[in-house]
Design a protein around this motif. Structure first.
Motif, mmCIF file in Angstrom:
data_model
loop_
_atom_site.group_PDB
_atom_site.id
_atom_site.type_symbol
_atom_site.label_atom_id
_atom_site.label_comp_id
_atom_site.label_asym_id
_atom_site.label_seq_id
_atom_site.Cartn_x
_atom_site.Cartn_y
_atom_site.Cartn_z
ATOM 1 N N ASN A 65 0.856 -1.176 0.000
ATOM 2 C CA ASN A 65 0.000 0.000 0.000
ATOM 3 C C ASN A 65 0.895 1.229 0.000
ATOM 4 O O ASN A 65 2.101 1.126 0.218
ATOM 5 N N THR A 66 0.311 2.397 -0.264
ATOM 6 C CA THR A 66 1.080 3.635 -0.310
ATOM 7 C C THR A 66 0.548 4.615 0.728
ATOM 8 O O THR A 66 -0.584 4.505 1.182
ATOM 9 N N TYR A 67 1.394 5.561 1.070
ATOM 10 C CA TYR A 67 0.992 6.674 1.929
ATOM 11 C C TYR A 67 1.773 7.902 1.491
ATOM 12 O O TYR A 67 2.735 7.805 0.726
ATOM 13 N N THR A 68 1.353 9.055 1.948
ATOM 14 C CA THR A 68 2.042 10.294 1.626
ATOM 15 C C THR A 68 2.960 10.647 2.778
ATOM 16 O O THR A 68 2.496 10.870 3.904
ATOM 17 N N ALA A 69 4.256 10.681 2.514
ATOM 18 C CA ALA A 69 5.248 11.054 3.522
ATOM 19 C C ALA A 69 5.430 12.567 3.453
ATOM 20 O O ALA A 69 5.615 13.127 2.378
ATOM 21 N N THR A 70 5.357 13.215 4.610
ATOM 22 C CA THR A 70 5.511 14.661 4.676
ATOM 23 C C THR A 70 6.639 14.992 5.628
ATOM 24 O O THR A 70 6.653 14.525 6.760
ATOM 25 N N ASP A 71 7.603 15.812 5.158
ATOM 26 C CA ASP A 71 8.718 16.159 6.030
ATOM 27 C C ASP A 71 8.390 17.394 6.867
ATOM 28 O O ASP A 71 7.305 17.968 6.750
ATOM 29 N N LYS A 72 9.339 17.815 7.705
ATOM 30 C CA LYS A 72 9.119 18.941 8.621
ATOM 31 C C LYS A 72 8.876 20.256 7.892
ATOM 32 O O LYS A 72 8.286 21.176 8.429
ATOM 33 N N SER A 73 9.328 20.352 6.644
ATOM 34 C CA SER A 73 9.122 21.574 5.850
ATOM 35 C C SER A 73 7.778 21.595 5.157
ATOM 36 O O SER A 73 7.424 22.576 4.518
ATOM 37 N N GLY A 74 7.035 20.482 5.233
ATOM 38 C CA GLY A 74 5.736 20.407 4.563
ATOM 39 C C GLY A 74 5.797 19.789 3.186
ATOM 40 O O GLY A 74 4.778 19.650 2.514
ATOM 41 N N ASN A 75 7.003 19.424 2.702
ATOM 42 C CA ASN A 75 7.130 18.762 1.406
ATOM 43 C C ASN A 75 6.612 17.333 1.531
ATOM 44 O O ASN A 75 6.841 16.665 2.536
ATOM 45 N N SER A 76 5.934 16.859 0.496
ATOM 46 C CA SER A 76 5.398 15.502 0.572
ATOM 47 C C SER A 76 5.684 14.718 -0.697
ATOM 48 O O SER A 76 5.911 15.291 -1.766
ATOM 49 N N THR A 77 5.689 13.399 -0.542
ATOM 50 C CA THR A 77 5.911 12.484 -1.656
ATOM 51 C C THR A 77 5.213 11.170 -1.350
ATOM 52 O O THR A 77 4.849 10.906 -0.204
ATOM 53 N N LYS A 78 5.008 10.345 -2.348
ATOM 54 C CA LYS A 78 4.355 9.045 -2.172
ATOM 55 C C LYS A 78 5.395 7.983 -1.843
ATOM 56 O O LYS A 78 6.434 7.895 -2.489
ATOM 57 N N MET A 79 5.080 7.192 -0.826
ATOM 58 C CA MET A 79 5.936 6.081 -0.434
ATOM 59 C C MET A 79 5.117 4.802 -0.545
ATOM 60 O O MET A 79 3.941 4.770 -0.179
ATOM 61 N N SER A 80 5.755 3.747 -1.063
ATOM 62 C CA SER A 80 5.119 2.437 -1.182
ATOM 63 C C SER A 80 5.751 1.515 -0.143
ATOM 64 O O SER A 80 6.971 1.494 0.009
ATOM 65 N N VAL A 81 4.899 0.768 0.564
ATOM 66 C CA VAL A 81 5.403 -0.167 1.571
ATOM 67 C C VAL A 81 4.785 -1.534 1.320
ATOM 68 O O VAL A 81 3.561 -1.659 1.192
ATOM 69 N N THR A 82 5.631 -2.549 1.226
ATOM 70 C CA THR A 82 5.179 -3.931 1.087
ATOM 71 C C THR A 82 5.479 -4.650 2.391
ATOM 72 O O THR A 82 6.612 -4.609 2.885
ATOM 73 N N PHE A 83 4.471 -5.289 2.958
ATOM 74 C CA PHE A 83 4.582 -6.026 4.216
ATOM 75 C C PHE A 83 4.856 -7.480 3.845
ATOM 76 O O PHE A 83 3.958 -8.263 3.622
ATOM 77 N N HIS A 84 6.146 -7.845 3.736
ATOM 78 C CA HIS A 84 6.537 -9.176 3.267
ATOM 79 C C HIS A 84 6.250 -10.290 4.267
ATOM 80 O O HIS A 84 5.784 -11.360 3.870
ATOM 81 N N ALA A 85 6.569 -10.076 5.535
ATOM 82 C CA ALA A 85 6.434 -11.172 6.501
ATOM 83 C C ALA A 85 6.352 -10.632 7.919
ATOM 84 O O ALA A 85 6.769 -9.505 8.193
ATOM 85 N N ALA A 86 5.814 -11.471 8.799
ATOM 86 C CA ALA A 86 5.781 -11.179 10.233
ATOM 87 C C ALA A 86 5.892 -12.495 10.972
ATOM 88 O O ALA A 86 5.244 -13.481 10.604
ATOM 89 N N LYS A 87 6.759 -12.527 11.976
ATOM 90 C CA LYS A 87 6.835 -13.735 12.797
ATOM 91 C C LYS A 87 7.169 -13.332 14.225
ATOM 92 O O LYS A 87 7.843 -12.324 14.472
#
Length: 192
Positions: A65-87
């Motif tokens: 899934n993706t989310y919008t990452a926003t830094d302290k200056s207010g700049n934002s970009t799209k980040m993709s995260v894949t949840f491969h595994a959990a144990k």
């Protein structure tokens, strides 16, 4: 003059001045006529207005899934995260001391799919919540020896690595906060 007498006198003067100002205001018959408004219809928000706090995208094992990452200056970009595994692991499996709850190792792949730099910083930004347990910090500095994915990514850059969490029990949800108070992602933890 005693303090209570002085306070009573000030109160009376205040009431007198308030009454004089009120009698100078226009009466309802002097007020300009305005068309009646209907209070039956609910107030409409302008299109595009926020409708309350947004729910973060949910990721379960094997999903992206993706989310919008926003830094302290207010700049934002799209980040993709894949949840491969959990144990869920024992302290001896990862060479750590006894946790408060139990250790969970999640493997995630983070990629900047936007057009500006963006950061993924899991330490101190991961909170676990269960059905009967309030949200709490589950971050650790423990490592399995994989790449440290807590960094800033330039557009197109990505990395896969493990995050070790100290969760109260199996299951529940781990929320990632890109900014304090703003949930960016929700990892649905497996019950076993």
């Amino acid at each position: 003059m005693r303090a209570y007498s002085r306070n009573a006198a000030l109160f009376i003067v205040t009431l007198t001045v308030t009454g004089a100002v009120a009698s100078c205001s226009p009466s309802s018959s002097d007020a300009p006529k305005t068309p009646p408004t209907s209070s039956a219809a609910p107030e409409q928000k302008p299109e595009g207005a926020p409708k309350g706090p947004a729910k973060p995208p949910v990721i379960s094992v094997g999903k992206t899934n993706t989310y919008t990452a926003t830094d302290k200056s207010g700049n934002s970009t799209k980040m993709s995260v894949t949840f491969h595994a959990a144990k869920y692991v024992t302290p001896s499996e990862i060479g750590e001391v006894k946790p408060k709850g139990r250790y969970a190792v999640i493997t995630v792949e983070v990629t900047n799919v936007g057009h500006k730099d963006g950061a993924f910083e899991p330490y101190r930004n991961l909170k676990w919540k269960g059905k009967a347990t309030a949200e709490q910090d589950v971050s650790t500095l423990a490592s399995t020896g994989t790449e440290d994915i807590g960094t800033t990514y330039h557009p197109g850059q990505g990395m896969t690595g493990d995050i070790i969490l100290d969760v109260p029990r199996k299951g529940g949800n781990v929320t990632y906060y890109d900014n304090p108070g703003t949930a960016s992602l929700l990892f649905s933890m497996p019950p076993k």
